[in-house]
Design a protein around this motif. Structure first.
Motif, PDB file in Angstrom:
ATOM      1  N   PHE A  65       0.840  -1.191   0.000  1.00 40.54           N
ATOM      2  CA  PHE A  65       0.000   0.000   0.000  1.00 40.54           C
ATOM      3  C   PHE A  65       0.877   1.244   0.000  1.00 40.54           C
ATOM      4  O   PHE A  65       1.900   1.295   0.698  1.00 40.54           O
ATOM      5  CB  PHE A  65      -0.891   0.030   1.250  1.00 40.54           C
ATOM      6  CG  PHE A  65      -1.825  -1.124   1.389  1.00 40.54           C
ATOM      7  CD1 PHE A  65      -3.144  -1.020   0.968  1.00 40.54           C
ATOM      8  CD2 PHE A  65      -1.392  -2.327   1.935  1.00 40.54           C
ATOM      9  CE1 PHE A  65      -4.016  -2.092   1.101  1.00 40.54           C
ATOM     10  CE2 PHE A  65      -2.256  -3.405   2.068  1.00 40.54           C
ATOM     11  CZ  PHE A  65      -3.559  -3.289   1.653  1.00 40.54           C
ATOM     12  N   SER A  66       0.475   2.246  -0.745  1.00 40.93           N
ATOM     13  CA  SER A  66       1.154   3.551  -0.684  1.00 40.93           C
ATOM     14  C   SER A  66       0.104   4.628  -0.432  1.00 40.93           C
ATOM     15  O   SER A  66      -0.943   4.653  -1.080  1.00 40.93           O
ATOM     16  CB  SER A  66       1.907   3.846  -1.988  1.00 40.93           C
ATOM     17  OG  SER A  66       1.024   3.990  -3.082  1.00 40.93           O
ATOM     18  N   GLY A  67       0.403   5.486   0.543  1.00 43.55           N
ATOM     19  CA  GLY A  67      -0.489   6.604   0.830  1.00 43.55           C
ATOM     20  C   GLY A  67      -1.483   6.316   1.934  1.00 43.55           C
ATOM     21  O   GLY A  67      -1.723   5.167   2.324  1.00 43.55           O
ATOM     22  N   GLY A  68      -2.058   7.399   2.467  1.00 46.01           N
ATOM     23  CA  GLY A  68      -3.108   7.277   3.466  1.00 46.01           C
ATOM     24  C   GLY A  68      -2.622   7.050   4.882  1.00 46.01           C
ATOM     25  O   GLY A  68      -3.370   6.559   5.727  1.00 46.01           O
ATOM     26  N   LEU A  69      -1.364   7.411   5.178  1.00 48.16           N
ATOM     27  CA  LEU A  69      -0.831   7.218   6.537  1.00 48.16           C
ATOM     28  C   LEU A  69      -0.699   8.543   7.283  1.00 48.16           C
ATOM     29  O   LEU A  69      -0.148   8.581   8.389  1.00 48.16           O
ATOM     30  CB  LEU A  69       0.548   6.535   6.482  1.00 48.16           C
ATOM     31  CG  LEU A  69       0.632   5.189   5.773  1.00 48.16           C
ATOM     32  CD1 LEU A  69       2.027   4.598   5.926  1.00 48.16           C
ATOM     33  CD2 LEU A  69      -0.416   4.219   6.292  1.00 48.16           C
ATOM     34  N   GLY A  70      -1.176   9.619   6.689  1.00 49.75           N
ATOM     35  CA  GLY A  70      -1.004  10.952   7.269  1.00 49.75           C
ATOM     36  C   GLY A  70      -1.972  11.256   8.398  1.00 49.75           C
ATOM     37  O   GLY A  70      -2.715  10.380   8.876  1.00 49.75           O
ATOM     38  N   PRO A  71      -2.036  12.547   8.828  1.00 52.47           N
ATOM     39  CA  PRO A  71      -2.798  12.914  10.016  1.00 52.47           C
ATOM     40  C   PRO A  71      -4.247  13.316   9.775  1.00 52.47           C
ATOM     41  O   PRO A  71      -5.009  13.486  10.730  1.00 52.47           O
ATOM     42  CB  PRO A  71      -2.009  14.117  10.546  1.00 52.47           C
ATOM     43  CG  PRO A  71      -1.472  14.772   9.310  1.00 52.47           C
ATOM     44  CD  PRO A  71      -1.171  13.648   8.345  1.00 52.47           C
ATOM     45  N   THR A  72      -4.669  13.473   8.542  1.00 54.64           N
ATOM     46  CA  THR A  72      -6.001  14.029   8.281  1.00 54.64           C
ATOM     47  C   THR A  72      -7.058  12.928   8.175  1.00 54.64           C
ATOM     48  O   THR A  72      -6.749  11.734   8.090  1.00 54.64           O
ATOM     49  CB  THR A  72      -5.996  14.861   6.988  1.00 54.64           C
ATOM     50  OG1 THR A  72      -5.617  14.021   5.898  1.00 54.64           O
ATOM     51  CG2 THR A  72      -4.997  16.012   7.101  1.00 54.64           C
ATOM     52  N   LYS A  73      -8.322  13.344   8.131  1.00 52.46           N
ATOM     53  CA  LYS A  73      -9.428  12.390   8.132  1.00 52.46           C
ATOM     54  C   LYS A  73      -9.443  11.510   6.889  1.00 52.46           C
ATOM     55  O   LYS A  73      -9.925  10.373   6.929  1.00 52.46           O
ATOM     56  CB  LYS A  73     -10.760  13.144   8.244  1.00 52.46           C
ATOM     57  CG  LYS A  73     -11.030  13.707   9.639  1.00 52.46           C
ATOM     58  CD  LYS A  73     -12.410  14.345   9.712  1.00 52.46           C
ATOM     59  CE  LYS A  73     -12.700  14.865  11.118  1.00 52.46           C
ATOM     60  NZ  LYS A  73     -14.045  15.485  11.216  1.00 52.46           N
ATOM     61  N   ASP A  74      -8.955  12.037   5.766  1.00 54.22           N
ATOM     62  CA  ASP A  74      -8.976  11.223   4.553  1.00 54.22           C
ATOM     63  C   ASP A  74      -7.809  10.246   4.489  1.00 54.22           C
ATOM     64  O   ASP A  74      -7.691   9.478   3.535  1.00 54.22           O
ATOM     65  CB  ASP A  74      -9.016  12.100   3.300  1.00 54.22           C
ATOM     66  CG  ASP A  74      -7.813  13.032   3.192  1.00 54.22           C
ATOM     67  OD1 ASP A  74      -7.003  13.073   4.136  1.00 54.22           O
ATOM     68  OD2 ASP A  74      -7.698  13.719   2.163  1.00 54.22           O
ATOM     69  N   ASP A  75      -6.927  10.287   5.501  1.00 53.05           N
ATOM     70  CA  ASP A  75      -5.844   9.304   5.578  1.00 53.05           C
ATOM     71  C   ASP A  75      -6.360   8.103   6.375  1.00 53.05           C
ATOM     72  O   ASP A  75      -6.325   8.089   7.603  1.00 53.05           O
ATOM     73  CB  ASP A  75      -4.614   9.914   6.258  1.00 53.05           C
ATOM     74  CG  ASP A  75      -3.945  10.981   5.409  1.00 53.05           C
ATOM     75  OD1 ASP A  75      -3.696  10.706   4.216  1.00 53.05           O
ATOM     76  OD2 ASP A  75      -3.679  12.071   5.926  1.00 53.05           O
ATOM     77  N   LEU A  76      -6.848   7.090   5.653  1.00 49.94           N
ATOM     78  CA  LEU A  76      -7.593   6.021   6.309  1.00 49.94           C
ATOM     79  C   LEU A  76      -7.068   4.617   6.000  1.00 49.94           C
ATOM     80  O   LEU A  76      -7.734   3.614   6.289  1.00 49.94           O
ATOM     81  CB  LEU A  76      -9.074   6.109   5.900  1.00 49.94           C
ATOM     82  CG  LEU A  76      -9.396   6.428   4.427  1.00 49.94           C
ATOM     83  CD1 LEU A  76      -9.181   5.255   3.518  1.00 49.94           C
ATOM     84  CD2 LEU A  76     -10.818   6.954   4.312  1.00 49.94           C
ATOM     85  N   THR A  77      -5.859   4.543   5.443  1.00 47.01           N
ATOM     86  CA  THR A  77      -5.345   3.239   5.021  1.00 47.01           C
ATOM     87  C   THR A  77      -5.192   2.265   6.186  1.00 47.01           C
ATOM     88  O   THR A  77      -5.735   1.153   6.171  1.00 47.01           O
ATOM     89  CB  THR A  77      -3.992   3.403   4.305  1.00 47.01           C
ATOM     90  OG1 THR A  77      -4.186   4.217   3.138  1.00 47.01           O
ATOM     91  CG2 THR A  77      -3.443   2.053   3.868  1.00 47.01           C
TER      92      THR A  77
END
Length: 419
Positions: A65-77
């Motif tokens: 998986f790449s992406g979605g590890l950040g702090p915002t609500k759309d980061d949901l991985t």
């Protein structure tokens, strides 16, 4: 292992950014002999992501998986994967401390959502992030391995190469290692190179040899499996020597080398200096050299003389020469190279002129390029190229050919060159 790469981010689906991560990961996995049969992109939607995970599990035993590890609500991985696998999310204290220190050093207060970046799947092995905040992780469950990586390439690429890839290599090789060595060639096409080394390709076992062409260059990746790095390097060295005996004249470097970096290296090793006068490339040759650390002691300066008037006024080229031979000509390239060398007092002068496209220039068809190389007080040498790419591709290829021909000329004069 059969792998699927699953990129998460609505910005990818909207075409706002290009999925370069999938290309990078596929390239790295090929070095390990891991098959990649599918690339999937899914937006920032938990339901669709979970559906994509289920599909991937049905056809791959390695999902990256790449992406979605950040702090915002759309980061949901990781939240979606945790729910899908039935595992908890727990804080990794090392990552949390790193994030807290990051904000403290900058005198900024850390919001609660930044703590989210330190959450990992319970039971997973952490992949350190030395270029950002969110750590990656690797978890094997029910005969499937899940690797979670951040989205920004500057974070993903070093994390995969130096953290995840060695762990995958050990999993594949029962505790042994897989080592790759890339041989870089220029001045020979992929088909011609393959013909020369066809016997090696047909009989390869360990090491394996894989050709790849990109941006006018050709590479051969030599990959060995062994119980130790020393053993792997020995296997590779023998195969590399065999290949060099056949096509070594075209090899300019290895691994992460580029034509620009090898040019700078050769100039540094031989205490040579260079200046350039550029028309169609408009400073691109100097820009490519300037990306290499330490170039300041060899690249003295240069001029962009895009117009005929600039060539006359800035370089002192005679109007009669241009009227007689034209701007896109051997004579103009040679005059540019000599003039810029004298103007900056360098060992070498480069002149680049041509018709990059999309229309003809100075009555010369698109892709016509003249390269001038002036070395010391010798008569300048010129090269004619007939390129067939788009405008900026032609400009970049002109720069690469300039590096290639310059190194050839220096080597012919006895200057040392490293491979």
């Amino acid at each position: 292992m059969n792998a699927e790469i699953l990129a998460v981010g609505s910005e990818l689906l909207l075409g706002q950014i290009t999925n370069t991560n999938a290309k990078f990961i596929s390239n790295q996995l090929s070095e390990l002999g891991i098959n990649v049969f599918y690339h999937t992109v899914v937006g920032d939607n938990s339901k669709r992501l979970e559906e994509a995970i289920s599909i991937a599990e049905s056809r791959a035993n390695l999902i990256i998986f790449s992406g979605g590890l950040g702090p915002t609500k759309d980061d949901l991985t990781k939240e979606t994967i945790a729910r899908h696998l039935g595992v908890d999310l727990v804080f990794d204290q090392v990552a949390l401390t790193y994030i807290e220190e990051f904000f403290a050093k900058r005198g900024r207060s850390m919001t609660d959502n930044n703590r989210k970046q330190a959450l990992i799947l319970a039971g997973s092995e952490v992949l350190a992030n030395h270029h950002g905040m969110a750590p990656g992780m690797i978890l094997t469950k029910d005969n499937c391995t899940y690797i979670l990586l951040p989205g920004p390439p500057k974070e993903l690429e070093p994390m995969f190469q130096f953290e995840a890839k060695p762990k995958l290599g050990k999993m594949l090789n029962d505790g042994g290692v897989i080592v790759s060595h890339v041989m870089r060639f220029y001045g020979i096409g992929e088909a011609e190179l393959e013909v020369h080394v066809q016997d090696i390709l047909d009989t390869q076992t360990n090491p394996t040899v894989a050709p790849l062409a990109a941006d006018g260059e050709v590479t051969l990746r030599v990959t060995a499996k062994a119980q130790s790095e020393d053993d792997a390097h020995q296997l590779i060295a023998a195969k590399v020597a065999e290949i060099r005996a056949i096509v070594g004249d075209y090899q300019y470097g290895i691994n992460d080398d580029s034509l620009a970096s090898k040019t700078v290296e050769m100039l540094q090793d031989n205490n040579l200096t260079i200046a350039a006068a550029e028309s169609l490339t408009a400073g691109l040759f100097q820009s490519e050299l300037a990306e290499i650390p330490g170039v300041g002691n060899v690249l003295i300066g240069g001029l962009v003389t895009y117009t005929e008037d600039a060539k006359v006024k800035q370089l002192g080229i005679s109007q009669q020469l241009l009227d007689t031979h034209g701007i896109v000509s051997s004579e103009c390239a040679a005059a540019m190279a000599s003039a810029v060398r004298q103007k900056f007092g360098t060992s070498i002068g480069i002149g680049l002129t041509g018709a990059a496209g999309p229309t003809a220039h100075d009555h010369q068809p698109v892709g016509t390029v003249w390269i001038g190389i002036a070395i010391d007080d010798e008569e300048p040498i010129t090269y004619l190229l007939h390129l067939s790419g788009m405008r900026n591709t032609n400009r970049l290829r002109a720069v690469k050919f300039t590096c290639h021909y310059l190194m050839q000329q220096l080597e012919a004069r006895g200057y040392k060159k490293r491979i």
